[in-house]
Design an enzyme around this catalytic site. Structure first.
Site, PDB file in Angstrom:
ATOM      1  N   ARG A   1      -4.873 -40.806  -3.570  1.00 33.38           N
ATOM      2  CA  ARG A   1      -5.065 -40.131  -4.852  1.00 33.38           C
ATOM      3  C   ARG A   1      -5.607 -38.726  -4.597  1.00 33.38           C
ATOM      4  NH1 ARG A   1      -8.584 -37.207  -7.463  1.00 33.38           N
ATOM      5  NH2 ARG A   1     -10.240 -38.648  -6.877  1.00 33.38           N
ATOM      6  N   ASP A   2      -6.866 -38.578  -4.197  1.00 31.79           N
ATOM      7  CA  ASP A   2      -7.397 -37.240  -3.925  1.00 31.79           C
ATOM      8  C   ASP A   2      -6.596 -36.605  -2.779  1.00 31.79           C
ATOM      9  OD1 ASP A   2      -9.064 -34.984  -3.910  1.00 31.79           O
ATOM     10  OD2 ASP A   2     -10.864 -36.166  -4.270  1.00 31.79           O
TER      11      ASP A   2
ATOM     12  N   SER B   1     -17.489 -32.751  -7.185  1.00 40.09           N
ATOM     13  CA  SER B   1     -16.114 -32.221  -7.097  1.00 40.09           C
ATOM     14  C   SER B   1     -15.996 -30.948  -6.278  1.00 40.09           C
ATOM     15  CB  SER B   1     -15.574 -31.938  -8.501  1.00 40.09           C
ATOM     16  OG  SER B   1     -15.860 -33.007  -9.360  1.00 40.09           O
TER      17      SER B   1
ATOM     18  N   TYR C   1     -15.104 -24.333  -9.992  1.00 44.30           N
ATOM     19  CA  TYR C   1     -13.799 -24.984  -9.906  1.00 44.30           C
ATOM     20  C   TYR C   1     -12.850 -24.205  -9.003  1.00 44.30           C
ATOM     21  CZ  TYR C   1     -14.876 -27.910 -13.880  1.00 44.30           C
ATOM     22  OH  TYR C   1     -15.439 -28.836 -14.705  1.00 44.30           O
TER      23      TYR C   1
END
Lengths: 337, 337
Positions: free
Chosen positions: B13-14, B168, B286
């Site tokens: 997934r990641d 994250s 981000y």
């Protein structure tokens, strides 16, 4: 808790392993200029196994390391040049030449139980050459904090200005680093340093732990370039220390640029953690054991990893590779009985 | 202090980010067989941005992720298949399909201050589909432990069985992980998990810290495959936890072999820490900010890194990329006045 730390950049020494000792004069000049510009206080330059390491056993350097030290010195305006010396690999004669070429610091490295073999070299460096001298205790995970202190005190008694806890196999967990470094810090009158390897992904964790235990010299390598899984990545370490409020004097952005724009394009393989590195860190053994263990495991029908783990438990040291076969025979016998 | 931990493997997934969402059916089948053989309890399979992520914005998957979940399920004898869902990217309809294809766990991910948008999806997964449900609080470094607890409680109130602290941007230091995880552990009645990124070389350090704070779910990725600098490297994490005496039920050697023999040959680029990753972790922003910051920095004559650091200080969140230009203008004005 904010205290100055002194960063020693080792990409031109430990990182020499990762480029199979093939640094060119031009590369060394360019890297040193970059590191000097980023305000790195000490730059270690030597064959991966120290001055005099260029040989059939350890791999020949493309350029003789005394020449590389000279080039490094010529390209540094304020960074000091350090060299590594392993007694038995390098000699007092090599050291004299390294000093003459511009090395102002020598790190004399021995196995963590063999500090006594550093006596001659530390004394000569200190008393005759008036260099800054660091005692470098390798494979420090193999002994207790108490035993390590005993060995560190020997190095101090010979004249070492700084003693390092060196996690050569990347085998220590953060708590193990803390107790070793802290025991030296509280019991000795000289600065303590720490050198990490990333076999278990803990180079940065262990570096933080060493700092928290009172270490004031920390090794890093641009882009993590070093033997095996590599070292603590200098530019990342500067960012982390900065976030922690710890002053290093190193320019973070310039250091990031040296790593990305100068070091990275020179690398032939990226610094990753592969099965081999994990096994050595997990077992806590010398990288030289690897090939012998594979052969012995095949001969006796074992998993080489089990064999290395057993050698680690028995605290087998470098030079004792023959023992691997004895251990393998014993394990095979036990499995079959 | 030995306690069982549950490992969730996220390379499918990641790690999908790292292969630009180009996993083939054969690759997923082979990886799942390997992970299942190594006794990994949960394998997350989805587009990097969750089910339904395959799009022009997030990049198209080579194979539709519902099909990948089905293949994963077919190749797992006891590992459970998990999927990720970002409300706004994936829908309840996507979730129904993922469940029908074999996903038994869903991780519903929101920004750390927006847990309320997970309500519908968590409730549906729990009440209608009877799935195991994890609340996944992204960019957890941006809020205080107190605020994070408030958001985690919302997810619990919707029916989440587990809540994750998700770093994250790889921006947290070990102490920051500890205080966030610990505050959830002592104040909530459900298990707490941790998901790391390695931007500052701290993925393993932070994973240990999360465990010590009481986390009982830990994410890892074979060969560290993940967005940016990647995640905690599963096979290394198993070795470290094993050295710490922590039981995971995962077979270390088999996991090392999956990483080296299956995952590594599929990787198109190695998982390293580059300038970009360090900057994002250092600034705590981000990855989507990066391109905007470069453009704005050029326009206003700034170093993009200073701009990102300033955005991080102001806790600018995803979707607010326009603000980057306002911040740049302000900084340029200040520099010139």
């Amino acid at each position: 808790m904010t205290r100055e730390v002194t960063v020693v950049e080792v990409a031109l020494r430990d990182g020499s392993h990762a480029v199979k000792h093939q640094y060119t004069k031009e590369q060394v000049a360019e890297i040193v200029k970059g590191l000097d510009g980023a305000n790195i206080p000490y730059i270690e330059v030597s064959h991966g196994d120290g001055v005099g390491g260029s040989s059939i056993q350890y791999g020949y350097s493309k350029v003789y390391d005394i020449d590389l030290i000279r080039i490094a010195k010529e390209n540094a305006t304020h960074s000091k040049i350090a060299c590594l010396l392993l007694p038995g690999v390098g000699t007092v004669e090599d050291l004299k030449q390294a000093h003459a070429a511009g090395a102002e610091m020598v790190r004399v490295a021995t196995h963590c139980t063999e500090a006594d073999v550093s006596k001659q070299h530390i004394k000569f460096a200190k008393e005759e050459l008036h260099m800054e001298v660091v005692g470098f205790l390798m494979m420090s995970h193999m002994v207790s904090p108490k035993k390590l202190l005993e060995q560190a005190r020997l190095m101090e008694s010979y004249g070492a200005d700084v003693v390092y806890v060196t996690d050569s196999a990347g085998a220590l967990l953060p708590d193990g680093v803390y107790e070793r470094v802290h025991n030296l810090v509280i019991n000795m009158g000289i600065p303590i340093g720490f050198h990490a390897h990333n076999n278990l992904g803990l180079a940065m964790a262990n570096t933080i732990s060493a700092y928290q235990a009172g270490a004031s010299f920390l090794d890093g390598s641009a882009r993590a370039l070093g033997a095996g899984a590599g070292n603590t990545q200098t530019e990342v370490m500067i960012a982390v220390l900065d976030k922690m409020g710890v002053k290093t004097g190193v320019d973070l952005y310039k250091m990031m640029d040296v790593a990305e724009d100068i070091m990275s394009p020179m690398m032939t393989t990226p610094q990753i953690i592969d099965r081999n590195s994990i096994t050595l860190g997990y077992a806590g053994v010398y990288s030289s054991f690897n090939l012998h263990a594979k052969r012995a495991a095949e001969q006796f029908g074992l998993d080489a990893r089990d064999l290395l783990v057993e050698c680690g438990k028995r605290k087998t040291v470098g030079g004792q590779e023959d023992i691997i076969f004895d251990v393998a025979a014993e394990m095979a016998h036990k499995n079959n009985s």
